[in-house]
Enzyme design. Sequence first.
Site, short mmCIF file in Angstrom:
data_model
loop_
_atom_site.label_atom_id
_atom_site.label_comp_id
_atom_site.label_asym_id
_atom_site.label_seq_id
_atom_site.Cartn_x
_atom_site.Cartn_y
_atom_site.Cartn_z
N CYS A 33 49.87 49.47 50.17
CA CYS A 33 49.26 49.38 48.85
C CYS A 33 50.31 49.45 47.74
CB CYS A 33 48.23 50.50 48.67
SG CYS A 33 47.41 50.50 47.07
N CYS A 36 42.85 57.39 49.53
CA CYS A 36 41.99 57.31 48.35
C CYS A 36 40.62 56.69 48.62
CB CYS A 36 42.70 56.54 47.23
SG CYS A 36 42.91 54.77 47.54
#
Length: 372
Positions: A106, A203
Amino acid sequence: MKQKESNKRVLVGMSGGIDSSATCMILQEQGYEVVGLTMRMWDLPRHFPREGQTIPQFAIEARELAEKIGIEHHILDVREEFRNTIIKAFIDEYLKGNTPNPCVMCNRQFKWHYLLQEADRLGCSWVATGHYARILDCDGYRVLARGADKKKDQSYFLWRLGQEELSRTIFPLGGITKEEIKKYVEGKGFHEKVEKKESMEVCFIPGDYRDFLREQLPDLDRQVGGGFFVDSTGRKLGQHKGFPFYTIGQRKGLEIALGKPMFVTRINPIKNTIRLGDREELLTRRMVITDVREAHEGILAEAGPVEVQIRYRSAAIPATLQPGDTPGEWLVDFEQEASAVTPGQSAVIYRDNAVIGGGIIADQRLLKKYKV
């Protein structure tokens, strides 16, 4: 329209938490014109504590902080793109029998992609985040290095950042400890930031990754089916629920009693088998890493002894490197035994606390072609 660019205009990735908030205030004090950007990547129920709330709480908190310190703030909705890249890759890796590290992917392929894209659009020369890492200037290159706070160092997650990203990045917290940041933010009057509990999980996963996989792929259990636990000789020991639900080194949750502690030592997605063994069977002196990136071309070949970190919460292990038979593939020889080398995880290569490269840990079966 692209705004006029300023050398002191910086775009800060804001999560609403203490670290990114401190980053904004520190840069402001250093004379930067700070612009905040909050990315809405994935919605979870806890992000919407009030009935009828349409904007995630973390974005609201980031916007409120921006208003209090007087900086520009933007919210970027990238949920669809996040699903199609990071979430898809996360699922695909588990279906290959690997254990992915989505934060590593990411950071470079998603966060910095959009940070730099929006920085250009908003006329910002720099981007900044609240990561605990440093950037060093070395022989004309910018090199990532460990943060001063050894307990919070996040360079492990950032090893994929290249010169394009590092040349425009600032890490204001790299030389500061977490405790110092807490005191700094407290002194600024933001007591609620210090008191707020920080999440340590991925997350987009609020609990167990297995539940997340099943939620995203409702047909997963039928698709992979159950398989067999086996020992090192291939003898069947019992049944398991399906290879994506296990990871190398796992001991708890196996739901099989063998009279002594047993660990997952190998995953075979083709045969849908999970090999179990004792703790000693997790130990190795060698591994292969693929998709290797160097801090700059040729640095690994001249590196000599290095330290290799194979998971975030473990110490780096002294090792030597040699190029493999395939481009982008390197063989790592540890000076002491490494435990639970896990395919899909990152191996980050350090020299004197500087990140000189990294790669993805390959299945140990790839070692067969290197045996002499």
